[in-house]
Scaffold this motif. Sequence first.
Motif, PDB file in Angstrom:
ATOM      1  N   MET A   1       0.381  -1.273  -0.163  1.00  0.00           N
ATOM      2  CA  MET A   1      -0.080   0.171   0.657  1.00  0.00           C
ATOM      3  C   MET A   1       0.455   1.221  -0.454  1.00  0.00           C
ATOM      4  SD  MET A   1      -3.136  -1.134  -0.454  1.00  0.00           S
ATOM      5  CE  MET A   1      -3.520   0.553   0.185  1.00  0.00           C
ATOM      6  N   SER A   2       1.697   1.679   0.715  1.00  0.00           N
ATOM      7  CA  SER A   2       2.953   2.357   1.244  1.00  0.00           C
ATOM      8  C   SER A   2       3.358   2.700  -0.365  1.00  0.00           C
ATOM      9  CB  SER A   2       4.025   1.959   1.430  1.00  0.00           C
ATOM     10  OG  SER A   2       4.781   1.048   1.407  1.00  0.00           O
ATOM     11  N   LYS A   3       3.902   1.444  -1.748  1.00  0.00           N
ATOM     12  CA  LYS A   3       4.028   1.822  -2.659  1.00  0.00           C
ATOM     13  C   LYS A   3       3.165   2.535  -3.845  1.00  0.00           C
ATOM     14  CE  LYS A   3       7.183   1.257  -5.816  1.00  0.00           C
ATOM     15  NZ  LYS A   3       8.835   2.003  -6.113  1.00  0.00           N
ATOM     16  N   ASP A   4       1.679   2.651  -3.591  1.00  0.00           N
ATOM     17  CA  ASP A   4       0.440   3.152  -4.306  1.00  0.00           C
ATOM     18  C   ASP A   4       0.140   4.755  -3.812  1.00  0.00           C
ATOM     19  OD1 ASP A   4      -0.358   0.803  -5.409  1.00  0.00           O
ATOM     20  OD2 ASP A   4      -2.150   0.603  -3.788  1.00  0.00           O
ATOM     21  N   ALA A   5       0.687   4.652  -2.326  1.00  0.00           N
ATOM     22  CA  ALA A   5       0.744   6.151  -2.031  1.00  0.00           C
ATOM     23  C   ALA A   5       1.747   7.040  -2.981  1.00  0.00           C
ATOM     24  CB  ALA A   5       1.347   6.134  -0.998  1.00  0.00           C
ATOM     25  N   LEU A   6       3.341   5.837  -3.250  1.00  0.00           N
ATOM     26  CA  LEU A   6       4.047   6.849  -4.192  1.00  0.00           C
ATOM     27  C   LEU A   6       3.967   6.879  -5.377  1.00  0.00           C
ATOM     28  CD1 LEU A   6       6.968   8.120  -3.546  1.00  0.00           C
ATOM     29  CD2 LEU A   6       7.980   5.286  -3.801  1.00  0.00           C
ATOM     30  N   ASN A   7       3.829   6.003  -5.670  1.00  0.00           N
ATOM     31  CA  ASN A   7       3.181   6.020  -6.775  1.00  0.00           C
ATOM     32  C   ASN A   7       1.598   7.931  -7.169  1.00  0.00           C
ATOM     33  OD1 ASN A   7       4.404   4.306  -8.774  1.00  0.00           O
ATOM     34  ND2 ASN A   7       2.922   2.944  -8.042  1.00  0.00           N
ATOM     35  N   ALA A   8       0.517   7.498  -6.553  1.00  0.00           N
ATOM     36  CA  ALA A   8      -0.014   8.813  -6.242  1.00  0.00           C
ATOM     37  C   ALA A   8       0.118  10.253  -6.472  1.00  0.00           C
ATOM     38  CB  ALA A   8      -0.726   8.898  -5.019  1.00  0.00           C
ATOM     39  N   PHE A   9       2.099  10.544  -5.325  1.00  0.00           N
ATOM     40  CA  PHE A   9       2.235  11.086  -5.402  1.00  0.00           C
ATOM     41  C   PHE A   9       3.015  11.398  -7.032  1.00  0.00           C
ATOM     42  CE2 PHE A   9       6.601  13.741  -4.495  1.00  0.00           C
ATOM     43  CZ  PHE A   9       5.732  15.088  -3.932  1.00  0.00           C
ATOM     44  N   ASP A  11       1.990  10.147  -9.601  1.00  0.00           N
ATOM     45  CA  ASP A  11       0.860  10.895 -10.572  1.00  0.00           C
ATOM     46  C   ASP A  11       1.000  12.587 -10.479  1.00  0.00           C
ATOM     47  OD1 ASP A  11       0.798   8.030 -11.530  1.00  0.00           O
ATOM     48  OD2 ASP A  11      -1.043   7.825 -10.839  1.00  0.00           O
ATOM     49  N   LEU A  12       0.979  12.693  -9.585  1.00  0.00           N
ATOM     50  CA  LEU A  12       0.985  14.344  -9.392  1.00  0.00           C
ATOM     51  C   LEU A  12       2.094  15.354 -10.011  1.00  0.00           C
ATOM     52  CD1 LEU A  12      -1.178  16.741  -7.338  1.00  0.00           C
ATOM     53  CD2 LEU A  12       0.918  16.319  -5.560  1.00  0.00           C
ATOM     54  N   ILE A  13       2.982  14.960  -9.532  1.00  0.00           N
ATOM     55  CA  ILE A  13       4.627  15.303 -10.644  1.00  0.00           C
ATOM     56  C   ILE A  13       4.264  15.375 -12.217  1.00  0.00           C
ATOM     57  CG2 ILE A  13       6.054  15.733 -10.629  1.00  0.00           C
ATOM     58  CD1 ILE A  13       5.592  16.465  -8.100  1.00  0.00           C
ATOM     59  N   ILE A  14       4.039  14.025 -12.023  1.00  0.00           N
ATOM     60  CA  ILE A  14       3.623  13.918 -13.261  1.00  0.00           C
ATOM     61  C   ILE A  14       2.423  14.537 -14.188  1.00  0.00           C
ATOM     62  CG2 ILE A  14       4.293  12.099 -15.541  1.00  0.00           C
ATOM     63  CD1 ILE A  14       6.331  12.740 -14.487  1.00  0.00           C
ATOM     64  N   GLY A  15       1.709  14.474 -13.360  1.00  0.00           N
ATOM     65  CA  GLY A  15       0.234  15.302 -14.196  1.00  0.00           C
ATOM     66  C   GLY A  15       1.163  17.167 -14.524  1.00  0.00           C
ATOM     67  N   ALA A  16       1.645  17.150 -13.732  1.00  0.00           N
ATOM     68  CA  ALA A  16       2.005  18.799 -13.443  1.00  0.00           C
ATOM     69  C   ALA A  16       3.049  19.221 -14.562  1.00  0.00           C
ATOM     70  CB  ALA A  16       1.800  19.626 -12.023  1.00  0.00           C
ATOM     71  N   ARG A  17       3.904  17.780 -14.153  1.00  0.00           N
ATOM     72  CA  ARG A  17       4.813  18.001 -15.580  1.00  0.00           C
ATOM     73  C   ARG A  17       3.760  18.239 -17.110  1.00  0.00           C
ATOM     74  NH1 ARG A  17       7.359  14.425 -19.074  1.00  0.00           N
ATOM     75  NH2 ARG A  17       9.857  14.890 -19.719  1.00  0.00           N
ATOM     76  N   ASP A  18       3.387  16.894 -17.551  1.00  0.00           N
ATOM     77  CA  ASP A  18       2.445  17.209 -18.840  1.00  0.00           C
ATOM     78  C   ASP A  18       1.534  18.481 -19.484  1.00  0.00           C
ATOM     79  OD1 ASP A  18       4.340  13.972 -18.842  1.00  0.00           O
ATOM     80  OD2 ASP A  18       2.606  13.221 -18.597  1.00  0.00           O
ATOM     81  N   GLN A  19       0.935  18.425 -18.145  1.00  0.00           N
ATOM     82  CA  GLN A  19       0.401  19.429 -18.285  1.00  0.00           C
ATOM     83  C   GLN A  19       1.118  20.870 -19.138  1.00  0.00           C
ATOM     84  OE1 GLN A  19      -3.356  20.045 -18.548  1.00  0.00           O
ATOM     85  NE2 GLN A  19      -2.861  21.751 -20.032  1.00  0.00           N
ATOM     86  N   THR A  20       2.376  21.217 -17.928  1.00  0.00           N
ATOM     87  CA  THR A  20       2.930  21.969 -18.492  1.00  0.00           C
ATOM     88  C   THR A  20       3.831  22.515 -19.701  1.00  0.00           C
ATOM     89  OG1 THR A  20       3.805  22.613 -16.273  1.00  0.00           O
ATOM     90  CG2 THR A  20       4.707  23.486 -17.399  1.00  0.00           C
ATOM     91  N   LEU A  21       3.566  20.764 -19.484  1.00  0.00           N
ATOM     92  CA  LEU A  21       5.074  20.731 -21.708  1.00  0.00           C
ATOM     93  C   LEU A  21       3.716  20.945 -22.123  1.00  0.00           C
ATOM     94  CD1 LEU A  21       7.404  20.246 -22.616  1.00  0.00           C
ATOM     95  CD2 LEU A  21       7.295  17.493 -21.869  1.00  0.00           C
ATOM     96  N   GLU A  22       2.668  20.066 -22.164  1.00  0.00           N
ATOM     97  CA  GLU A  22       1.692  20.118 -22.872  1.00  0.00           C
ATOM     98  C   GLU A  22       1.227  21.053 -24.175  1.00  0.00           C
ATOM     99  OE1 GLU A  22      -2.855  18.270 -24.534  1.00  0.00           O
ATOM    100  OE2 GLU A  22      -2.194  17.694 -21.933  1.00  0.00           O
ATOM    101  N   ASN A  23       1.645  22.615 -22.673  1.00  0.00           N
ATOM    102  CA  ASN A  23       1.026  24.318 -22.869  1.00  0.00           C
ATOM    103  C   ASN A  23       1.703  24.663 -23.765  1.00  0.00           C
ATOM    104  OD1 ASN A  23      -1.465  23.670 -21.579  1.00  0.00           O
ATOM    105  ND2 ASN A  23      -0.575  24.545 -20.373  1.00  0.00           N
ATOM    106  N   LEU A  24       3.230  24.852 -23.365  1.00  0.00           N
ATOM    107  CA  LEU A  24       4.608  24.952 -24.355  1.00  0.00           C
ATOM    108  C   LEU A  24       4.990  24.326 -25.041  1.00  0.00           C
ATOM    109  CD1 LEU A  24       7.314  24.696 -21.615  1.00  0.00           C
ATOM    110  CD2 LEU A  24       6.672  26.333 -22.161  1.00  0.00           C
ATOM    111  N   LEU A  25       4.249  22.886 -25.876  1.00  0.00           N
ATOM    112  CA  LEU A  25       4.548  22.249 -27.077  1.00  0.00           C
ATOM    113  C   LEU A  25       3.658  22.606 -28.539  1.00  0.00           C
ATOM    114  CD1 LEU A  25       5.801  19.509 -26.249  1.00  0.00           C
ATOM    115  CD2 LEU A  25       7.116  20.607 -27.631  1.00  0.00           C
ATOM    116  N   ARG A  26       2.031  23.182 -27.524  1.00  0.00           N
ATOM    117  CA  ARG A  26       0.957  23.791 -28.444  1.00  0.00           C
ATOM    118  C   ARG A  26       1.687  25.048 -28.827  1.00  0.00           C
ATOM    119  NH1 ARG A  26      -3.053  23.213 -24.965  1.00  0.00           N
ATOM    120  NH2 ARG A  26      -3.540  21.157 -25.546  1.00  0.00           N
TER     121      ARG A  26
END
Length: 331
Positions: A1-9, A11-26
């Motif tokens: 379960m602790s690994k799931d918590a780390l993965n959730a974090f 997901d949060l970081i990569i979501g912010a990364r992808d949204q930023t990069l998607e806006n820049l690339l667009r």
Amino acid sequence: MSKDALNAFGDLIIGARDQTLENLLRDLDVRGSNHTGFGSLLRNRRVTDALLAEVIDHLLFNLMVAIQETDISQEVRLKIARDGTVHDVLEITDGLAGELLTDQGWIAQKSKFSDRKIEERTRERFAPPTAPAAGDGTQYYTLTSNPAQNTQSFIYQTDAEAARLADENDDIYLGPYTADDLGRDEITFHDWIPSVSSFVMTDRFVSTVQSYDMRQPDFFEVQLTWGPENLLEWVGDEIKAFFTMRPPAVDVIDPEKTPLHFWPQLKKYKLLDYVVTQPLPEGVHLAVDRSRPFMAICTDRFKTWAERDGLRLGFEPVPCAISTSSAPKTV
């Protein structure tokens, strides 16, 4: 379960990364797009997908390191609630920065803009339909200070106005130079002195290079000061004089080409914005391109000579795509 918590974090970081990069690339791709607020600036500069991704990933890496180091001093605790259990993120990872960047890390496993995807976009945007071969294997270098010293400081022109006028008139600034940021003894470990917007070298460099069978630069003796004193008063046993030079000026860099035009052969130079596409003229082994007057370019033969003679300087390869059919231009 602790690994799931780390993965959730993650997901949060990569979501912010992808949204930023998607806006820049667009904004980079679409005329008129301005999601980031500086879309036109992106499109009017030689900005690449790879550079944008590198900048974002560098920021995230430093953020992960900052979180890790701050937690050690108990100033910040990072907790994730998962299935009714609260997990301390830093207790379930060996290092957040490693979770981000490894081959099995969050970017590789979770991001829609993985390194491979960014490389594919880069090729599509910059490479011509059939990318030309990256030359005949000829390699040139730029001269640097002695890498064994890992020097981070530089000398600089004492008279900034005189240096500016010399540059405007395509002339040589003849000193003096200020060496206060370098240790007085440290400079004795360099034959190619670390400097800003200038070439400065020792008498040992000059006398050695003048023995080489090549088109010679013009050398001019200059003065370096350390505080109010002539630096030679301190290093006279090791260095007898300092010089600047005017090397042959050439046109070997194609301003319309970048390493991305020769992908993937010149992939390791992806953050640079120039490529040498023409050979140096016959007999020229040390030169400057007119488009980059403060970057000394040398041949592999010059590098071999200098290393054989123990000159204290370094050589960094520059991106080259020189065709065997390219005829050397006269100086």
